[in-house]
Structure formats: C-alpha cells, structure tokens
Design a protein around this motif. Structure first.
Motif, PDB file in Angstrom:
ATOM      1  N   VAL A  11       0.837  -1.206   0.000  1.00  0.00           N
ATOM      2  CA  VAL A  11       0.000   0.000   0.000  1.00  0.00           C
ATOM      3  C   VAL A  11       0.869   1.251   0.000  1.00  0.00           C
ATOM      4  CG1 VAL A  11      -1.625   1.317   1.409  1.00  0.00           C
ATOM      5  CG2 VAL A  11      -2.000  -1.113   1.040  1.00  0.00           C
ATOM      6  N   SER A  12       1.955   1.227   0.746  1.00  0.00           N
ATOM      7  CA  SER A  12       2.853   2.390   0.779  1.00  0.00           C
ATOM      8  C   SER A  12       3.507   2.624  -0.572  1.00  0.00           C
ATOM      9  CB  SER A  12       3.927   2.195   1.848  1.00  0.00           C
ATOM     10  OG  SER A  12       3.351   2.109   3.119  1.00  0.00           O
ATOM     11  N   ILE A  13       3.919   1.564  -1.225  1.00  0.00           N
ATOM     12  CA  ILE A  13       4.533   1.711  -2.553  1.00  0.00           C
ATOM     13  C   ILE A  13       3.503   2.225  -3.556  1.00  0.00           C
ATOM     14  CG2 ILE A  13       5.471   0.400  -4.506  1.00  0.00           C
ATOM     15  CD1 ILE A  13       7.085  -1.199  -2.500  1.00  0.00           C
ATOM     16  N   ALA A  14       2.276   1.706  -3.497  1.00  0.00           N
ATOM     17  CA  ALA A  14       1.236   2.163  -4.427  1.00  0.00           C
ATOM     18  C   ALA A  14       0.893   3.632  -4.192  1.00  0.00           C
ATOM     19  CB  ALA A  14      -0.013   1.294  -4.275  1.00  0.00           C
ATOM     20  N   ALA A  15       0.745   4.021  -2.935  1.00  0.00           N
ATOM     21  CA  ALA A  15       0.420   5.417  -2.633  1.00  0.00           C
ATOM     22  C   ALA A  15       1.577   6.342  -3.015  1.00  0.00           C
ATOM     23  CB  ALA A  15       0.093   5.574  -1.154  1.00  0.00           C
ATOM     24  N   GLY A  16       2.802   5.921  -2.741  1.00  0.00           N
ATOM     25  CA  GLY A  16       3.962   6.737  -3.092  1.00  0.00           C
ATOM     26  C   GLY A  16       4.123   6.900  -4.591  1.00  0.00           C
TER      27      GLY A  16
END
Length: 121
Positions: A11-16
């Motif tokens: 989720v962090s990679i997708a949001a970033g």
C-alpha cells in the motif's frame, strides 16, 4: 504478522508511486518520501520480526540464537535520518520554486524555463 507487513509495504509503494507521478510538485515530493518509507519498511522486514531478544552474544558462545538481526535496524535508522533531511531540503526547494514561478504544475514549469540563446554543435 508478515502478511500485514507485506500489505503495508504494498500500500505504501502504491500510494507513493501514485503521488510521485502527480502533476503537482508538492505531491510528487511527498510521494517520493512515502516511497522511501516503504523501502525502509521492506528493509526492516528483511530482518527477523519474531524474536525480541537483543543481539548480544553471551560469554562463551560464538553464535546468536533467536535474536533479531541488528544490521537491517541500523540501516533503516540511517536511511530514516537521510530521508528526512532530503525531504526537508526538497520541500524548501519546491517552496522557493513555487514562490518564484507562481505555479506548482509540473507541465507549466516547462514554460518558465529560459529559451536557449545559442546552440552547441
């Protein structure tokens, strides 16, 4: 536990990545910071998560048994400090750029560049 951490990294990679690909300059800088945090979280997960014993070798032993790996923890701590300093510097540059050009749109910043006066051949 590892599945929760894997989902958090994803989720962090997708949001970033979503924020880093934005046309808004401020969002792009924050997106890069979130990507850096996701990489830190993945690196931290590469060490063992289960054992909570300190990484201290007892007298008379040569190998650690059931202890957390201190190397990923040290690398993540260093990366957090460097990432925070880089984000502060980037935000200062972005704020100065927005004040000077009066826009935060990445495509509009191309129009603010000076026209080259001579060609290099």
């Amino acid at each position: 536990m590892i599945w929760v951490l894997a989902v958090a990294v994803g989720v962090s990679i997708a949001a970033g990545a979503y924020l880093a690909l934005s046309r808004d300059l401020f969002r792009a800088v924050v997106g890069l910071a979130i990507l850096g945090s996701a990489v830190n979280l993945a690196l931290f997960a590469s060490g063992r998560l289960g054992p909570t014993a300190p990484a201290v070798v007892l007298p008379g032993e040569t190998v650690l048994h059931e202890a957390a790996n201190p190397l990923p923890q040290a690398l993540v701590l260093t990366a957090i400090v460097i990432g925070f300093a880089l984000m502060c510097f980037s935000l200062a540059l972005v704020l100065r750029l927005i004040q000077r050009v009066d826009t935060d749109d990445v495509l509009a910043l191309r129009d603010a560049e000076p026209v080259p006066t001579r060609c290099i051949k």
